[in-house]
Design an enzyme around this catalytic site. Sequence first.
Site, PDB file in Angstrom:
ATOM      1  N   THR A   1     -43.392  26.534  23.399  1.00  0.00           N
ATOM      2  CA  THR A   1     -42.409  26.063  23.870  1.00  0.00           C
ATOM      3  C   THR A   1     -42.138  25.642  22.439  1.00  0.00           C
ATOM      4  O   THR A   1     -42.789  25.092  21.423  1.00  0.00           O
ATOM      5  CB  THR A   1     -41.628  25.309  24.573  1.00  0.00           C
ATOM      6  OG1 THR A   1     -41.808  23.856  24.483  1.00  0.00           O
ATOM      7  CG2 THR A   1     -42.503  25.897  26.149  1.00  0.00           C
ATOM      8  N   ASP A   2     -40.742  25.571  22.120  1.00  0.00           N
ATOM      9  CA  ASP A   2     -40.140  24.799  20.875  1.00  0.00           C
ATOM     10  C   ASP A   2     -40.227  22.618  21.744  1.00  0.00           C
ATOM     11  O   ASP A   2     -40.409  23.087  23.086  1.00  0.00           O
ATOM     12  CB  ASP A   2     -38.333  24.768  21.449  1.00  0.00           C
ATOM     13  CG  ASP A   2     -38.134  24.074  18.806  1.00  0.00           C
ATOM     14  OD1 ASP A   2     -38.369  23.464  18.770  1.00  0.00           O
ATOM     15  OD2 ASP A   2     -37.248  24.371  18.585  1.00  0.00           O
ATOM     16  N   ALA A   3     -40.027  21.810  20.971  1.00  0.00           N
ATOM     17  CA  ALA A   3     -40.231  20.779  22.036  1.00  0.00           C
ATOM     18  C   ALA A   3     -39.028  20.509  22.893  1.00  0.00           C
ATOM     19  O   ALA A   3     -38.306  20.788  23.271  1.00  0.00           O
ATOM     20  CB  ALA A   3     -39.655  19.525  20.474  1.00  0.00           C
TER      21      ALA A   3
END
Length: 684
Positions: A363-365
Site C-alpha cells: 500500500t501507499d502510506a
Amino acid sequence: MANRPSTLTASLTGKLLNRLPSTLRSIVPSNKQTYLSLSALIMMVLITLSACQSQAEERNMINNSTSILSFTPFERAVAQKMSLDIRYFCSNINGKTSVPTSKHCRQAVTELPTELAQMISISNVGGIVLFAENVQEIAQVVKLTHDIQQAAVKSAHGKPLIISMDQEGGRVARFAKMTGFAGNMAIGASYPQHGTYFATQVNAVIAKELKALGINNNYAPVIDVNTNVDNPVINTRSFGESASQVSELGGSAVSAIQAQGVMATLKHFPGHGDTHVDSHLGLPRVDHDRATIDKVDLAPFVWAIEHAKPAMIMTAHIQYPALDNSSFISKSGEKLIRPATMSRKILTTLLREEMGFEGIIATDALDMAGVTHFFTEVEAVVETFVAGADLAVMPFKVRTPTDIDNFYRFIKAVAKVLSSRIEQNEYQLAEFKQSIARLNRYKRQYVEENSKSVSQQLLFANAVIASENHIKTEQALANAAITLLKTNQVLPLNMTSIKRLHLIVANQQELAALTYALNQVIQNSLSTSDVDQINVSHFIADTSNENSELNIQMQSLIKQADAVIATVDIKTASLVDLGGMDDLIPSYGSAAQQRKKRTYSTFLKQQLTLARKLKTPSIVIAKGSPFLINEYSELADSVLLNFDDRLFETDYQQVISPGFNASMAVIFDEKKAQGKLPVTLNNQ
C-alpha cells in the site's frame, strides 16, 4: 531388561494421564495391568487431540493471548505484513513520558533505541521505512540499518526484514548525501536523444548506493503518466505524458534497480497521473473510461510486469469508478466509492489475475488523509489485506513506549477482525498463506543477512556513496536534460563581448552555485588575462531589504549589464517532498514561508520587467515544474529549465548545481540544449 518397556510405558502413561482432564482421569481403573494396557490407547487419544488442535489452529489461527507480548502464529504472520516508519521516537525519562502526547514527539531516530529494537524483535514486524530524519550521515545510516536487522533476526521469524526508502531522485530524495539526480521528468527530457540510457544509469547508481547503506527496497520508480497540468503530487516525478515513453523508461528503471540486488517498486497503481488532489490531503478520483485506463494509466504497469518483473507494486489511495464503482461507508457515515488500495476488484481481479503480477502488492502510506479521513486504523489494514495487498505500509504510528504497547494490541486487533472475515468466508486463509509465502520468497531473493561487520560495510559505503563516477553521471543527466523553452534570439551569449553580468538569486547558496558554474565556463572560454575583465554584480533576495535606494541601485546595475541571469525554483508544494502527514507541522507551508516565496517571485518579475524596459537581455534558469513557468517566460527573453536540480556542497566547500553548470554551458555556447519537454504546456 525385560521389565524396562513396561516400566517406561507406565511412566509415560502416568505423565499422559496427568495431562488428561480430571473427568477422564476419574474413570481410569486402578488395576495396574489394565492401567498399562490403556497406554497405547491414551497415547493415540492425545496424539489425535493434538492433531485436532493443530488443525483448529490452522483453520482459524485466532487464539488471542492474554499478554500483549505473546503472539499466536497467526498474529505473528499478520505483523509480517506490516511495515512501520520509525521517523521519531521519544523515550521515557525516569519512567515518565518525555512528551505530552506522541503527536508532540519530534526526536529523530538516527540510532535505534532499545525500545524500538525490542519492538522489532517481539512484534515480528515485516518492514521498516526510513525517511530524511533517519538518514543524516553515511556511517550513521549503516549502523542504523545494521541494528535494525540485528533486532529482526532475533524475532520469531528469525530473518532480516524489508528496509525501504523513497529515493526516486529529483524532488523525492530522502538522503542528501547520496547522488541526487534531477528526477524522472529530466530523464524523460533526455529520452529523444538518449532513449533509456539515463533511466538505466541513474537508477543503477541509486540502487547501488542504497544497498551499500543496507537498504533493500526502493519505493521507485514512479510510472504514473502525467496527463494533468494541475497535478500537485506527481508532476515532475513522472517521466512524462506519453504512455509508451513512460513504459520504456519505467521498465528500464526497474531492471536497473533490481540488477543491483534492491527491490524496485512501481507506483502508484492503477495510476495517479490525472489528478488534481494530493492523496496526502484527500481522496483523488480518476474518471477515465476503461479504454483510456488501459491505453494510458495501466500501460506502463503492463509493460513493466511483462518486461522487467518488478518485485513490488504500490497502490494508490485513489478512486477509479470504471474499475470499481462499489461503495463503502466511511467512519463518518459517508457513502463513498472504494479507493484502489481497498478494492479487491483492482488489486486481486485486475492486478493479480488479469495482469499476472506475481510480486508484492504494497500500500501507499496508510497514514495519508486519503485513508485516515475515511477508515479507522484497524479497518484500513483489514480492508487492504482482504483486497489483496501483501504489505500494509505505515499503518500505525509508534512514537513513544506507550505506542509500542498499543501497536502490540493493534496487531492483535487486526488479526481478530481478519480472522472474523475468514470465518465469514469474506477472505480465504489460503490467500493469507500465499501472501506470506510471497513476502518470504522476495525476502530470500533481496533481503540478505549481511555477514560483514559494520566497519566493513562502512568502508564499502564510503567508497560508493556520491563517488566521482556517480557525480559524473548526475552531471551527464543534467547536460542531457537541460531544456531551452524560449530563446528570443538572445542565446547563446558571446563570452568575448560580455563585460558586465548581473545575477539575481533567491539565496546565498544559489549565488555560490551559479558563480561556480559561471567561473567554469569563463575559465574554459577565456584566457587567464581576460577572466578578470568580466564584472559580475548580484542581488540576493533573502539578504536584502527592499527600499527606494536599493531600487535605484538595482536599476543602475541592470542598465549597465550586458545581460541579466536570474534563477527561480518553481514547484507546487506537496507533502511528498517531506514524506507525508507526519511532517504536517506548523512550519510546513506557513504564511511566512509562502510570503517569502511570493516576495521573491514578485521581485523577480519586477526586475525582469525593468530589464525589458531598459533593453537588457534577460535569461531565467528555472528548476522545478514546467507547468508553472509561464509567468516568468512571458517576461524573460530566454528560459532554460533543469527540472528538479539540487545544490550540494563538496568536500572543498564549493556549492555545486549540476543544472546551473549545464545552463551556463548552454548560455555561453559551450554545449547545446539537448532536452525536449516530455509534457505539453498550455501555451505551446
